[in-house]
Write a protein that holds these residues in place. Structure first.
Motif, PDB file in Angstrom:
ATOM      1  N   ALA A 115      -2.296   3.077   9.447  1.00 59.79           N
ATOM      2  CA  ALA A 115      -3.476   2.777  10.264  1.00 59.79           C
ATOM      3  C   ALA A 115      -4.280   1.616   9.671  1.00 59.79           C
ATOM      4  CB  ALA A 115      -4.349   4.023  10.387  1.00 59.79           C
ATOM      5  N   ILE A 116      -4.430   1.607   8.358  1.00 59.77           N
ATOM      6  CA  ILE A 116      -5.160   0.523   7.694  1.00 59.77           C
ATOM      7  C   ILE A 116      -4.442  -0.807   7.899  1.00 59.77           C
ATOM      8  CG2 ILE A 116      -5.781  -0.392   5.396  1.00 59.77           C
ATOM      9  CD1 ILE A 116      -6.419   2.571   4.632  1.00 59.77           C
ATOM     10  N   CYS A 117      -3.128  -0.803   7.808  1.00 65.48           N
ATOM     11  CA  CYS A 117      -2.361  -2.046   7.955  1.00 65.48           C
ATOM     12  C   CYS A 117      -2.354  -2.541   9.400  1.00 65.48           C
ATOM     13  CB  CYS A 117      -0.952  -1.859   7.412  1.00 65.48           C
ATOM     14  SG  CYS A 117      -0.956  -1.641   5.614  1.00 65.48           S
ATOM     15  N   VAL A 118      -2.343  -1.636  10.358  1.00 61.59           N
ATOM     16  CA  VAL A 118      -2.465  -2.043  11.764  1.00 61.59           C
ATOM     17  C   VAL A 118      -3.842  -2.666  11.992  1.00 61.59           C
ATOM     18  CG1 VAL A 118      -2.632  -1.197  14.146  1.00 61.59           C
ATOM     19  CG2 VAL A 118      -0.742  -0.445  12.679  1.00 61.59           C
ATOM     20  N   ALA A 119      -4.880  -2.035  11.432  1.00 60.15           N
ATOM     21  CA  ALA A 119      -6.226  -2.590  11.547  1.00 60.15           C
ATOM     22  C   ALA A 119      -6.305  -3.971  10.893  1.00 60.15           C
ATOM     23  CB  ALA A 119      -7.246  -1.642  10.923  1.00 60.15           C
ATOM     24  N   GLU A 120      -5.661  -4.123   9.740  1.00 53.55           N
ATOM     25  CA  GLU A 120      -5.647  -5.440   9.093  1.00 53.55           C
ATOM     26  C   GLU A 120      -4.976  -6.471   9.986  1.00 53.55           C
ATOM     27  OE1 GLU A 120      -3.661  -8.185   5.674  1.00 53.55           O
ATOM     28  OE2 GLU A 120      -2.950  -6.132   5.885  1.00 53.55           O
ATOM     29  N   CYS A 121      -3.865  -6.096  10.600  1.00 59.96           N
ATOM     30  CA  CYS A 121      -3.141  -7.005  11.491  1.00 59.96           C
ATOM     31  C   CYS A 121      -4.054  -7.472  12.632  1.00 59.96           C
ATOM     32  CB  CYS A 121      -1.900  -6.292  12.029  1.00 59.96           C
ATOM     33  SG  CYS A 121      -0.933  -7.250  13.206  1.00 59.96           S
TER      34      CYS A 121
ATOM     35  N   LEU B  18       0.808  -1.212   0.000  1.00 58.63           N
ATOM     36  CA  LEU B  18       0.000   0.000   0.000  1.00 58.63           C
ATOM     37  C   LEU B  18       0.844   1.266   0.000  1.00 58.63           C
ATOM     38  CD1 LEU B  18      -2.930  -0.989   2.385  1.00 58.63           C
ATOM     39  CD2 LEU B  18      -2.780  -1.177  -0.107  1.00 58.63           C
ATOM     40  N   ALA B  19       2.002   1.220   0.624  1.00 58.00           N
ATOM     41  CA  ALA B  19       2.874   2.400   0.613  1.00 58.00           C
ATOM     42  C   ALA B  19       3.310   2.723  -0.812  1.00 58.00           C
ATOM     43  CB  ALA B  19       4.084   2.167   1.510  1.00 58.00           C
ATOM     44  N   LEU B  20       3.439   1.685  -1.628  1.00 65.14           N
ATOM     45  CA  LEU B  20       3.852   1.890  -3.014  1.00 65.14           C
ATOM     46  C   LEU B  20       2.695   2.270  -3.938  1.00 65.14           C
ATOM     47  CD1 LEU B  20       6.330  -1.109  -3.355  1.00 65.14           C
ATOM     48  CD2 LEU B  20       6.911   1.323  -3.135  1.00 65.14           C
ATOM     49  N   LEU B  21       1.472   1.801  -3.629  1.00 62.12           N
ATOM     50  CA  LEU B  21       0.364   1.942  -4.576  1.00 62.12           C
ATOM     51  C   LEU B  21      -0.786   2.835  -4.132  1.00 62.12           C
ATOM     52  CD1 LEU B  21       0.054  -1.757  -5.780  1.00 62.12           C
ATOM     53  CD2 LEU B  21       1.178   0.127  -6.933  1.00 62.12           C
ATOM     54  N   ALA B  22      -0.979   2.995  -2.836  1.00 65.67           N
ATOM     55  CA  ALA B  22      -2.182   3.694  -2.382  1.00 65.67           C
ATOM     56  C   ALA B  22      -2.038   5.208  -2.522  1.00 65.67           C
ATOM     57  CB  ALA B  22      -2.473   3.330  -0.925  1.00 65.67           C
ATOM     58  N   PRO B  23      -3.053   5.848  -3.087  1.00 66.67           N
ATOM     59  CA  PRO B  23      -3.019   7.306  -3.284  1.00 66.67           C
ATOM     60  C   PRO B  23      -3.502   8.057  -2.034  1.00 66.67           C
ATOM     61  CG  PRO B  23      -4.994   6.440  -4.269  1.00 66.67           C
ATOM     62  CD  PRO B  23      -4.239   5.252  -3.696  1.00 66.67           C
ATOM     63  N   ILE B  24      -3.025   7.632  -0.857  1.00 67.34           N
ATOM     64  CA  ILE B  24      -3.421   8.261   0.408  1.00 67.34           C
ATOM     65  C   ILE B  24      -2.173   8.490   1.250  1.00 67.34           C
ATOM     66  CG2 ILE B  24      -5.760   7.298   0.395  1.00 67.34           C
ATOM     67  CD1 ILE B  24      -4.755   5.132   2.340  1.00 67.34           C
ATOM     68  N   PRO B  25      -2.254   9.320   2.287  1.00 69.77           N
ATOM     69  CA  PRO B  25      -1.086   9.592   3.127  1.00 69.77           C
ATOM     70  C   PRO B  25      -0.566   8.331   3.819  1.00 69.77           C
ATOM     71  CG  PRO B  25      -2.828  11.197   3.543  1.00 69.77           C
ATOM     72  CD  PRO B  25      -3.407  10.133   2.662  1.00 69.77           C
ATOM     73  N   LEU B  26       0.735   8.297   4.027  1.00 72.97           N
ATOM     74  CA  LEU B  26       1.375   7.134   4.632  1.00 72.97           C
ATOM     75  C   LEU B  26       0.810   6.831   6.018  1.00 72.97           C
ATOM     76  CD1 LEU B  26       3.459   4.931   4.269  1.00 72.97           C
ATOM     77  CD2 LEU B  26       5.193   6.507   5.151  1.00 72.97           C
ATOM     78  N   GLY B  27       0.442   7.861   6.764  1.00 72.93           N
ATOM     79  CA  GLY B  27      -0.140   7.632   8.091  1.00 72.93           C
ATOM     80  C   GLY B  27      -1.437   6.846   8.017  1.00 72.93           C
ATOM     81  N   LEU B  28      -2.244   7.128   7.012  1.00 73.17           N
ATOM     82  CA  LEU B  28      -3.496   6.393   6.824  1.00 73.17           C
ATOM     83  C   LEU B  28      -3.214   4.965   6.364  1.00 73.17           C
ATOM     84  CD1 LEU B  28      -6.532   6.373   6.954  1.00 73.17           C
ATOM     85  CD2 LEU B  28      -6.603   7.472   4.700  1.00 73.17           C
ATOM     86  N   VAL B  29      -2.219   4.800   5.505  1.00 75.49           N
ATOM     87  CA  VAL B  29      -1.800   3.454   5.091  1.00 75.49           C
ATOM     88  C   VAL B  29      -1.391   2.650   6.323  1.00 75.49           C
ATOM     89  CG1 VAL B  29       0.010   2.167   3.883  1.00 75.49           C
ATOM     90  CG2 VAL B  29      -1.137   4.053   2.733  1.00 75.49           C
TER      91      VAL B  29
END
Length: 124
Positions: free
Chosen positions: A68-74, A55-66
């Motif tokens: 948060a999403i990955c922590v939630a996924e975990c 997501l850091a490479l592909l997502a068009p959103i701020p890294l902080g939101l990326v």
């Protein structure tokens, strides 16, 4: 649906295959059913960490939101796996029984639904 969405979803699915089947250690597998055990958290962290790279490479959103999403996924991945382990244990079913595969298939479908949710949150 955009090309970026499809590529992201495909990469998350490939990541899932690797993290759940190729990179998962016996220590992780053996301890996912014990709530809070580091083995289950380590497995979930592999998922979250690999998703973070994608997501850091592909997502068009701020890294902080990326992040948060990955922590939630975990956290979601950990609990989906723990619930699956509890269901298998309570069912008494083994790999030769239909109930085991129904539980395992539900577990995998929930993980895939998580990726759909992540992609929708990011791109829609």
């Amino acid at each position: 649906m955009s090309e970026a969405m499809l590529v992201t979803l495909l990469l998350l699915q490939l990541k899932h295959l690797l993290a759940d089947f190729f990179w998962q250690t016996q220590w992780m597998v053996a301890n996912k059913g014990q709530y809070g055990h580091p083995g289950g958290w380590a497995h979930a962290a592999v998922h979250g960490g690999a998703s973070l790279v994608i997501l850091a490479l592909l997502a068009p959103i701020p890294l902080g939101l990326v992040l948060a999403i990955c922590v939630a996924e975990c956290v979601l991945h950990y609990h989906i796996d723990w619930i699956k382990e509890q269901a298998v244990k309570r069912s008494g079913a083994g790999p030769t029984e239909k109930r085991f595969w129904n539980i395992t298939g539900t577990d995998q479908a929930l993980h895939q639904a998580t990726y759909l949710g992540m992609v929708a949150l990011i791109f829609l």
